[in-house]
Design an enzyme around this catalytic site. Structure first.
Site, mmCIF file in Angstrom:
data_model
loop_
_atom_site.group_PDB
_atom_site.id
_atom_site.type_symbol
_atom_site.label_atom_id
_atom_site.label_comp_id
_atom_site.label_asym_id
_atom_site.label_seq_id
_atom_site.Cartn_x
_atom_site.Cartn_y
_atom_site.Cartn_z
ATOM 1 N N GLY A 127 -5.848 3.587 -0.630
ATOM 2 C CA GLY A 127 -5.430 3.561 0.775
ATOM 3 C C GLY A 127 -6.082 4.490 1.686
ATOM 4 O O GLY A 127 -6.282 4.349 2.893
ATOM 5 N N ARG B 107 4.279 2.581 -2.594
ATOM 6 C CA ARG B 107 4.372 3.081 -3.891
ATOM 7 C C ARG B 107 4.760 1.750 -4.637
ATOM 8 O O ARG B 107 5.815 1.038 -4.077
ATOM 9 C CB ARG B 107 5.509 4.030 -3.707
ATOM 10 C CG ARG B 107 5.066 5.497 -3.276
ATOM 11 C CD ARG B 107 3.886 6.070 -4.094
ATOM 12 N NE ARG B 107 3.628 7.432 -3.630
ATOM 13 C CZ ARG B 107 2.590 7.696 -2.817
ATOM 14 N NH1 ARG B 107 1.876 6.690 -2.600
ATOM 15 N NH2 ARG B 107 2.291 9.017 -2.641
ATOM 16 N N THR C 105 0.827 -1.117 0.070
ATOM 17 C CA THR C 105 -0.173 0.022 -0.138
ATOM 18 C C THR C 105 0.891 1.283 0.060
ATOM 19 O O THR C 105 0.501 2.181 0.190
ATOM 20 C CB THR C 105 -0.945 0.083 1.377
ATOM 21 O OG1 THR C 105 -0.050 0.060 2.529
ATOM 22 C CG2 THR C 105 -1.871 -0.872 1.168
ATOM 23 N N HIS D 296 -5.119 2.359 -5.867
ATOM 24 C CA HIS D 296 -4.734 3.216 -5.244
ATOM 25 C C HIS D 296 -5.831 4.061 -4.307
ATOM 26 O O HIS D 296 -5.698 5.234 -4.252
ATOM 27 C CB HIS D 296 -3.782 4.376 -6.037
ATOM 28 C CG HIS D 296 -2.775 4.951 -5.159
ATOM 29 N ND1 HIS D 296 -1.574 5.263 -5.682
ATOM 30 C CD2 HIS D 296 -2.698 5.455 -3.963
ATOM 31 C CE1 HIS D 296 -0.779 5.761 -4.848
ATOM 32 N NE2 HIS D 296 -1.450 5.716 -3.778
ATOM 33 N N GLU E 259 1.655 3.518 -12.525
ATOM 34 C CA GLU E 259 0.298 4.024 -12.511
ATOM 35 C C GLU E 259 -0.316 4.843 -13.782
ATOM 36 O O GLU E 259 0.589 5.742 -13.727
ATOM 37 C CB GLU E 259 -0.074 4.393 -11.223
ATOM 38 C CG GLU E 259 -0.230 3.365 -9.977
ATOM 39 C CD GLU E 259 -0.422 3.951 -8.734
ATOM 40 O OE1 GLU E 259 -0.976 5.162 -8.539
ATOM 41 O OE2 GLU E 259 -0.021 3.315 -7.798
#
Ligand code: GLV
Length: 317
Positions: free
Chosen positions: A285, A236, A234, A283, A265
Protein backbone atom coordinates in the site's frame (compact mmCIF):
# COMPACT_ATOMS: atom_id res chain seq x y z
CA UNK A 1 25.78 7.10 24.43
CA UNK A 2 22.18 6.04 23.69
CA UNK A 3 21.75 3.15 21.31
CA UNK A 4 19.11 2.50 18.62
CA UNK A 5 18.29 -0.88 17.13
CA UNK A 6 16.90 -0.76 13.59
CA UNK A 7 15.11 -3.97 12.69
CA UNK A 8 15.55 -3.76 8.90
CA UNK A 9 17.52 -1.96 6.21
CA UNK A 10 15.57 1.29 5.67
CA UNK A 11 15.48 3.49 2.55
CA UNK A 12 18.70 5.55 2.31
CA UNK A 13 17.19 8.81 3.54
CA UNK A 14 16.35 7.17 6.88
CA UNK A 15 19.75 5.51 7.20
CA UNK A 16 21.50 8.83 6.54
CA UNK A 17 19.51 10.57 9.29
CA UNK A 18 20.51 7.79 11.68
CA UNK A 19 24.18 8.02 10.74
CA UNK A 20 24.15 11.77 11.44
CA UNK A 21 22.20 11.42 14.72
CA UNK A 22 25.14 11.03 17.09
CA UNK A 23 23.57 7.88 18.61
CA UNK A 24 25.03 4.40 18.37
CA UNK A 25 23.23 2.41 15.70
CA UNK A 26 22.77 -1.36 15.55
CA UNK A 27 21.16 -2.52 12.29
CA UNK A 28 19.72 -5.84 11.18
CA UNK A 29 20.81 -5.19 7.60
CA UNK A 30 18.34 -7.47 5.83
CA UNK A 31 14.88 -7.29 4.33
CA UNK A 32 13.45 -10.19 6.35
CA UNK A 33 12.40 -9.89 10.02
CA UNK A 34 14.40 -11.37 12.90
CA UNK A 35 12.93 -14.34 14.77
CA UNK A 36 11.38 -13.24 18.12
CA UNK A 37 14.26 -14.64 20.23
CA UNK A 38 16.90 -12.94 18.10
CA UNK A 39 14.98 -9.66 18.20
CA UNK A 40 14.79 -9.84 22.00
CA UNK A 41 18.57 -10.35 22.21
CA UNK A 42 19.20 -7.30 20.04
CA UNK A 43 17.03 -4.90 22.08
CA UNK A 44 18.34 -5.90 25.54
CA UNK A 45 20.42 -2.78 26.06
CA UNK A 46 18.95 -0.25 23.60
CA UNK A 47 17.08 2.97 24.32
CA UNK A 48 15.50 3.26 20.85
CA UNK A 49 13.84 0.65 18.64
CA UNK A 50 12.86 1.35 15.03
CA UNK A 51 10.69 -1.51 13.84
CA UNK A 52 8.31 -2.56 11.09
CA UNK A 53 4.76 -3.83 11.07
CA UNK A 54 5.81 -7.49 11.03
CA UNK A 55 7.97 -7.19 14.15
CA UNK A 56 5.87 -8.41 17.08
CA UNK A 57 6.56 -6.13 20.01
CA UNK A 58 4.84 -7.81 22.94
CA UNK A 59 5.28 -7.99 26.71
CA UNK A 60 8.20 -10.40 26.65
CA UNK A 61 10.24 -8.19 24.35
CA UNK A 62 9.35 -5.06 26.31
CA UNK A 63 10.38 -6.77 29.57
CA UNK A 64 13.71 -7.78 28.02
CA UNK A 65 14.45 -4.26 26.85
CA UNK A 66 15.03 -2.74 30.28
CA UNK A 67 16.43 0.56 28.95
CA UNK A 68 13.89 1.13 26.19
CA UNK A 69 12.53 4.68 25.87
CA UNK A 70 10.87 4.57 22.44
CA UNK A 71 9.38 2.11 19.96
CA UNK A 72 9.11 3.82 16.59
CA UNK A 73 7.04 1.85 14.07
CA UNK A 74 7.60 2.60 10.39
CA UNK A 75 3.88 2.15 9.65
CA UNK A 76 0.65 3.93 10.38
CA UNK A 77 -0.92 0.79 11.86
CA UNK A 78 0.58 -0.31 15.17
CA UNK A 79 -1.39 -3.47 15.95
CA UNK A 80 1.98 -5.30 16.11
CA UNK A 81 2.84 -3.46 19.34
CA UNK A 82 1.38 -3.96 22.82
CA UNK A 83 0.89 -0.22 23.28
CA UNK A 84 -0.89 -0.56 26.60
CA UNK A 85 2.01 -2.49 28.11
CA UNK A 86 4.56 -0.12 26.62
CA UNK A 87 2.67 2.81 28.14
CA UNK A 88 2.57 1.09 31.54
CA UNK A 89 6.38 0.88 31.40
CA UNK A 90 6.67 4.55 30.37
CA UNK A 91 7.87 3.69 26.85
CA UNK A 92 6.74 5.97 24.02
CA UNK A 93 5.26 4.41 20.88
CA UNK A 94 5.25 6.37 17.61
CA UNK A 95 3.79 5.73 14.16
CA UNK A 96 3.98 7.39 10.72
CA UNK A 97 0.54 8.78 9.88
CA UNK A 98 -0.49 10.97 6.95
CA UNK A 99 2.27 10.39 4.46
CA UNK A 100 1.06 7.03 3.17
CA UNK A 101 -2.58 8.07 2.82
CA UNK A 102 -2.53 8.80 -0.91
CA UNK A 103 -0.27 5.89 -1.85
CA UNK A 104 -2.56 3.43 -0.07
CA UNK A 105 -5.74 4.96 -1.52
CA UNK A 106 -4.16 4.79 -4.99
CA UNK A 107 -3.32 1.11 -4.54
CA UNK A 108 -6.90 0.42 -3.46
CA UNK A 109 -8.09 1.95 -6.76
CA UNK A 110 -5.47 0.01 -8.72
CA UNK A 111 -6.75 -3.19 -7.09
CA UNK A 112 -10.37 -2.24 -7.70
CA UNK A 113 -9.78 -1.85 -11.42
CA UNK A 114 -7.44 -4.83 -11.60
CA UNK A 115 -10.10 -7.16 -10.21
CA UNK A 116 -13.08 -5.57 -11.96
CA UNK A 117 -11.39 -5.62 -15.37
CA UNK A 118 -9.41 -8.83 -14.76
CA UNK A 119 -6.05 -7.24 -15.52
CA UNK A 120 -3.70 -9.92 -14.06
CA UNK A 121 -5.71 -12.66 -15.75
CA UNK A 122 -5.66 -10.77 -19.06
CA UNK A 123 -1.93 -10.16 -18.74
CA UNK A 124 -1.26 -13.88 -18.12
CA UNK A 125 -3.51 -14.73 -21.07
CA UNK A 126 -1.51 -12.48 -23.41
CA UNK A 127 1.86 -13.76 -22.21
CA UNK A 128 0.78 -17.36 -22.71
CA UNK A 129 0.06 -16.63 -26.40
CA UNK A 130 -3.63 -17.53 -26.07
CA UNK A 131 -4.95 -14.34 -27.72
CA UNK A 132 -6.27 -15.38 -31.08
CA UNK A 133 -8.23 -12.22 -31.92
CA UNK A 134 -11.02 -9.96 -30.60
CA UNK A 135 -13.93 -11.87 -29.11
CA UNK A 136 -17.24 -10.51 -27.86
CA UNK A 137 -17.16 -12.53 -24.62
CA UNK A 138 -13.48 -12.41 -23.74
CA UNK A 139 -12.55 -11.21 -20.22
CA UNK A 140 -15.87 -9.59 -19.39
CA UNK A 141 -15.73 -7.71 -16.09
CA UNK A 142 -17.59 -5.17 -13.99
CA UNK A 143 -18.19 -1.50 -14.85
CA UNK A 144 -17.37 1.20 -12.30
CA UNK A 145 -19.05 4.41 -13.53
CA UNK A 146 -22.23 5.20 -11.63
CA UNK A 147 -21.99 2.15 -9.36
CA UNK A 148 -22.26 2.15 -5.57
CA UNK A 149 -19.03 2.37 -3.62
CA UNK A 150 -18.98 1.18 -0.01
CA UNK A 151 -16.15 2.56 2.11
CA UNK A 152 -15.64 0.92 5.50
CA UNK A 153 -13.65 3.29 7.70
CA UNK A 154 -13.83 7.06 7.37
CA UNK A 155 -10.38 8.08 8.55
CA UNK A 156 -7.57 9.52 6.46
CA UNK A 157 -7.16 6.66 3.96
CA UNK A 158 -10.88 5.88 3.61
CA UNK A 159 -11.56 9.55 2.96
CA UNK A 160 -8.80 9.90 0.34
CA UNK A 161 -9.99 6.70 -1.38
CA UNK A 162 -13.62 7.88 -1.45
CA UNK A 163 -12.69 11.35 -2.78
CA UNK A 164 -10.80 9.73 -5.66
CA UNK A 165 -14.14 8.29 -6.90
CA UNK A 166 -15.28 11.75 -8.03
CA UNK A 167 -14.66 11.21 -11.73
CA UNK A 168 -16.67 7.99 -11.68
CA UNK A 169 -19.87 9.61 -10.42
CA UNK A 170 -20.56 6.88 -7.92
CA UNK A 171 -23.09 6.71 -5.13
CA UNK A 172 -20.88 6.59 -2.05
CA UNK A 173 -21.86 4.86 1.19
CA UNK A 174 -19.57 4.87 4.15
CA UNK A 175 -19.46 3.17 7.51
CA UNK A 176 -17.53 4.80 10.35
CA UNK A 177 -17.55 8.06 12.21
CA UNK A 178 -19.48 10.93 10.56
CA UNK A 179 -17.31 12.64 7.98
CA UNK A 180 -18.51 16.08 6.81
CA UNK A 181 -15.94 16.18 3.98
CA UNK A 182 -17.35 13.02 2.40
CA UNK A 183 -20.90 14.25 2.82
CA UNK A 184 -20.18 17.68 1.39
CA UNK A 185 -17.88 16.64 -1.49
CA UNK A 186 -19.61 13.44 -2.58
CA UNK A 187 -23.05 13.49 -0.98
CA UNK A 188 -21.85 10.30 0.73
CA UNK A 189 -24.32 8.57 3.04
CA UNK A 190 -23.25 7.31 6.46
CA UNK A 191 -24.86 3.86 6.83
CA UNK A 192 -24.70 0.86 9.11
CA UNK A 193 -22.49 -2.00 7.97
CA UNK A 194 -25.33 -4.27 6.85
CA UNK A 195 -26.84 -1.59 4.58
CA UNK A 196 -23.45 -0.83 3.05
CA UNK A 197 -22.78 -4.52 2.38
CA UNK A 198 -26.24 -5.08 0.88
CA UNK A 199 -26.15 -2.07 -1.45
CA UNK A 200 -22.53 -1.69 -2.60
CA UNK A 201 -21.00 -2.94 -5.85
CA UNK A 202 -17.45 -2.23 -4.62
CA UNK A 203 -16.53 -2.49 -0.95
CA UNK A 204 -13.18 -1.22 0.30
CA UNK A 205 -11.79 -1.66 3.81
CA UNK A 206 -9.97 1.19 5.56
CA UNK A 207 -10.16 0.38 9.28
CA UNK A 208 -7.30 -0.22 11.71
CA UNK A 209 -6.98 -3.70 13.22
CA UNK A 210 -8.55 -3.63 16.67
CA UNK A 211 -10.19 -6.41 18.61
CA UNK A 212 -13.59 -5.07 17.51
CA UNK A 213 -12.58 -5.27 13.82
CA UNK A 214 -11.23 -8.84 13.91
CA UNK A 215 -13.19 -10.78 11.23
CA UNK A 216 -15.40 -7.76 10.69
CA UNK A 217 -16.14 -9.38 7.32
CA UNK A 218 -17.08 -13.01 7.89
CA UNK A 219 -19.73 -15.54 6.93
CA UNK A 220 -22.73 -13.39 7.85
CA UNK A 221 -21.32 -10.28 6.16
CA UNK A 222 -20.49 -12.15 2.93
CA UNK A 223 -24.05 -13.44 2.87
CA UNK A 224 -25.33 -9.86 2.74
CA UNK A 225 -23.21 -8.85 -0.28
CA UNK A 226 -24.49 -8.71 -3.85
CA UNK A 227 -23.39 -11.58 -6.08
CA UNK A 228 -21.76 -8.98 -8.33
CA UNK A 229 -19.85 -7.30 -5.47
CA UNK A 230 -16.08 -6.87 -5.32
CA UNK A 231 -14.19 -6.63 -2.00
CA UNK A 232 -10.91 -4.71 -1.68
CA UNK A 233 -8.63 -4.86 1.37
CA UNK A 234 -5.62 -2.59 1.83
CA UNK A 235 -6.11 -2.30 5.62
CA UNK A 236 -5.15 -5.36 7.70
CA UNK A 237 -5.68 -9.03 6.83
CA UNK A 238 -7.45 -10.21 9.99
CA UNK A 239 -10.30 -7.78 9.30
CA UNK A 240 -11.52 -10.46 6.85
CA UNK A 241 -12.13 -14.12 7.68
CA UNK A 242 -9.82 -15.25 4.88
CA UNK A 243 -10.81 -18.94 4.89
CA UNK A 244 -14.44 -17.87 4.53
CA UNK A 245 -13.47 -15.50 1.70
CA UNK A 246 -11.89 -18.41 -0.18
CA UNK A 247 -15.12 -20.39 0.19
CA UNK A 248 -17.25 -17.48 -1.00
CA UNK A 249 -15.00 -16.83 -4.00
CA UNK A 250 -14.89 -20.52 -4.94
CA UNK A 251 -18.66 -20.64 -4.97
CA UNK A 252 -18.76 -17.32 -6.88
CA UNK A 253 -21.10 -15.85 -4.27
CA UNK A 254 -19.37 -12.53 -4.87
CA UNK A 255 -17.71 -11.40 -8.10
CA UNK A 256 -14.17 -11.03 -6.81
CA UNK A 257 -11.72 -9.73 -4.25
CA UNK A 258 -8.46 -7.84 -4.35
CA UNK A 259 -6.14 -8.09 -1.37
CA UNK A 260 -2.95 -6.35 -0.34
CA UNK A 261 -2.99 -7.76 3.20
CA UNK A 262 -3.49 -11.27 4.62
CA UNK A 263 -4.72 -12.80 7.81
CA UNK A 264 -1.43 -14.60 8.57
CA UNK A 265 1.18 -12.68 6.59
CA UNK A 266 3.20 -13.65 4.70
CA UNK A 267 1.08 -16.82 4.32
CA UNK A 268 -2.21 -16.93 2.46
CA UNK A 269 -5.27 -19.02 3.25
CA UNK A 270 -5.29 -22.37 1.52
CA UNK A 271 -6.72 -22.16 -1.96
CA UNK A 272 -6.60 -18.35 -2.23
CA UNK A 273 -3.78 -18.28 -4.77
CA UNK A 274 -5.54 -20.84 -6.99
CA UNK A 275 -8.56 -18.64 -7.62
CA UNK A 276 -9.02 -16.56 -10.75
CA UNK A 277 -11.45 -14.04 -9.28
CA UNK A 278 -8.88 -12.62 -6.88
CA UNK A 279 -6.01 -10.16 -7.31
CA UNK A 280 -3.15 -10.35 -4.81
CA UNK A 281 -0.38 -7.88 -3.96
CA UNK A 282 2.32 -8.24 -1.27
CA UNK A 283 1.34 -5.56 1.33
CA UNK A 284 2.55 -2.71 -0.85
CA UNK A 285 0.00 0.00 0.00
CA UNK A 286 2.71 2.51 0.88
CA UNK A 287 5.22 1.26 -1.69
CA UNK A 288 5.91 4.30 -3.80
CA UNK A 289 9.51 5.50 -3.79
CA UNK A 290 8.49 8.91 -2.43
CA UNK A 291 6.30 7.53 0.33
CA UNK A 292 8.76 4.91 1.58
CA UNK A 293 11.50 7.57 1.74
CA UNK A 294 9.28 9.84 3.81
CA UNK A 295 8.14 6.96 6.02
CA UNK A 296 11.74 6.09 6.87
CA UNK A 297 12.58 9.74 7.59
CA UNK A 298 9.53 10.10 9.83
CA UNK A 299 10.17 6.86 11.74
CA UNK A 300 13.78 7.90 12.41
CA UNK A 301 12.81 11.47 13.27
CA UNK A 302 10.17 10.24 15.75
CA UNK A 303 12.75 8.04 17.46
CA UNK A 304 15.39 10.78 17.63
CA UNK A 305 12.92 13.32 19.03
CA UNK A 306 11.91 11.05 21.91
CA UNK A 307 15.52 10.11 22.71
CA UNK A 308 16.46 13.80 22.74
CA UNK A 309 13.56 14.60 25.06
CA UNK A 310 11.74 16.67 22.42
CA UNK A 311 7.98 16.70 21.71
CA UNK A 312 6.85 14.25 19.04
CA UNK A 313 3.49 14.77 17.35
CA UNK A 314 3.35 11.14 16.16
CA UNK A 315 3.35 9.63 19.61
CA UNK A 316 0.41 7.24 20.04
CA UNK A 317 1.15 6.50 23.72
C1 GLV B 1 1.05 -0.27 6.40
O1 GLV B 1 0.34 -1.23 6.33
C2 GLV B 1 1.06 0.65 7.48
O2 GLV B 1 0.32 0.46 8.46
O3 GLV B 1 1.82 1.62 7.42
Amino acid sequence: MKKIFVSRQLPDAGMELLQDSGFEIDLHPHSHPLAPDALRQRVKDVQGLICLLDDKIGRQLIDTAQNLEVISNMAVGYNNIDTEYAASRGIAVCNTPGILTTATAELAWALLFAVARRIPESDAFMRSGKFSGWQPLLMLGGAVLGKTLGVIGSGRIGTAFALMSKGFHMRVLYNGKRNPVLERELGAENTDLATLLRESDFISLHVPLRESNYHLIGKREFSLMKTGAYLINTARGPVIDEAELVRVLKEKRIAGAALDVYENEPRMAEGLADLENVVLTPHTGSATTETRKRLAEMAVDNCLKILRGEDCENRVV
